[in-house]
Enzyme design. Structure first.
Site, PDB file in Angstrom:
ATOM      1  N   LEU A   1       0.768  -1.309   0.109  1.00  0.00           N
ATOM      2  CA  LEU A   1       0.097  -0.010   0.002  1.00  0.00           C
ATOM      3  C   LEU A   1       0.821   1.146   0.054  1.00  0.00           C
ATOM      4  O   LEU A   1       0.505   2.292  -0.635  1.00  0.00           O
ATOM      5  CB  LEU A   1      -0.831  -0.007   1.188  1.00  0.00           C
TER       6      LEU A   1
ATOM      7  N   ARG B   1      -4.611  -2.407  -8.341  1.00  0.00           N
ATOM      8  CA  ARG B   1      -5.088  -3.256  -7.394  1.00  0.00           C
ATOM      9  C   ARG B   1      -6.507  -3.837  -7.372  1.00  0.00           C
ATOM     10  O   ARG B   1      -6.749  -4.611  -6.411  1.00  0.00           O
ATOM     11  CB  ARG B   1      -4.921  -2.311  -5.963  1.00  0.00           C
TER      12      ARG B   1
END
Length: 254
Positions: free
Chosen positions: A111, A219
């Site tokens: 992330l 993602r």
């Protein structure tokens, strides 16, 4: 120490100020985010001042149907045009702050590679002690889906172990090792070196709309990302679309 699950909650998102809101009467179902987006977009092309744009141009954009024949108002048409022309710097003025709980350190490493337009405040393993006898009760952990779904047994000494058995043993051993290091006088900032990538963490994350769309494009499911982070991408999308429904089409198109 316990297995944990991801939880994502929107804490805050862009709202117009009271003084700005008082300059115009809402025209219908437009959101605060749309008012900010219209102000930013039209500032680039309008002779009107930013503080005047919604008051003077709001009726044209929010009060009429899309002139391109598409869904929604003419503001929706404008937003679609801006998105298609990649003038999305104008959407960076709309931000969202999330509480993200129960995600693995492995996910955190992925992330935080997304830097532009993101801010992170992460639970510290240096200052939050993860011992069994500490207030935390030990570290929580995230079990990858493929660990629990793989029922193949492997022989180990006199036992047959599944992937889940092996994983659980590894978590217990890591906790025991951490506890022993702390008992030996090793400070938490050094004992944390034995904690696994599966160890859970919590964070607060703020990102602007353009950054979130970019993140989602990389993602989202089907892009080859690890399942945990695709679940996060979906959770973030749902939270954003819930308060700014007009953004749904952009998440679908990235």
């Amino acid at each position: 120490m316990a297995e944990t699950k991801m939880n994502v909650q929107l804490i805050a998102h862009t709202q117009v100020s009271r003084s700005f809101l008082d300059t115009f009467v809402p025209f219908g179902s437009e959101t605060h985010g749309q008012a900010v987006a219209l102000t930013a977009i039209r500032t680039c092309y309008s002779p009107n001042k930013p503080s005047e744009i919604v008051a003077k141009e709001g009726e044209k954009y929010f009060g009429s149907k899309a002139s391109d024949g598409g869904a929604g108002t003419d503001a929706d048409r404008l937003f679609r045009h801006i998105f298609a022309s990649k003038h999305t710097s104008t959407l960076e003025h709309i931000s969202f702050t999330f509480a993200i709980e129960g995600v693995s350190r492995a996910l955190l490493a992925q992330l935080t590679r997304h830097r532009v337009g993101f801010s992170f405040s992460v639970q510290s393993q240096r200052y939050v002690r993860m011992g069994s006898a500490d207030r935390s009760g030990g570290f929580d952990y995230v079990v990858p889906e493929k660990v629990t779904s793989d029922k193949t047994a492997v022989e180990c000494a006199d036992y047959d172990l599944t992937a889940e058995d092996i994983f659980d043993d590894a978590m217990k051993y890591a906790q025991e090792s951490y506890d022993l290091l702390r008992e030996a006088g090793v400070p938490a900032e050094d004992a944390r070196a034995v904690l696994p990538n599966a160890a859970a963490t919590n964070l607060v994350m703020t990102a602007n709309l353009t950054a979130l769309l970019s993140f989602y494009s990389k993602r989202k499911p089907g892009k080859g990302a690890q399942k945990e982070i695709t679940e996060l991408a979906e959770a973030l999308r749902r939270e954003v679309v819930d308060v700014e429904p007009w953004t749904a089409q952009f998440f679908e198109e990235v």
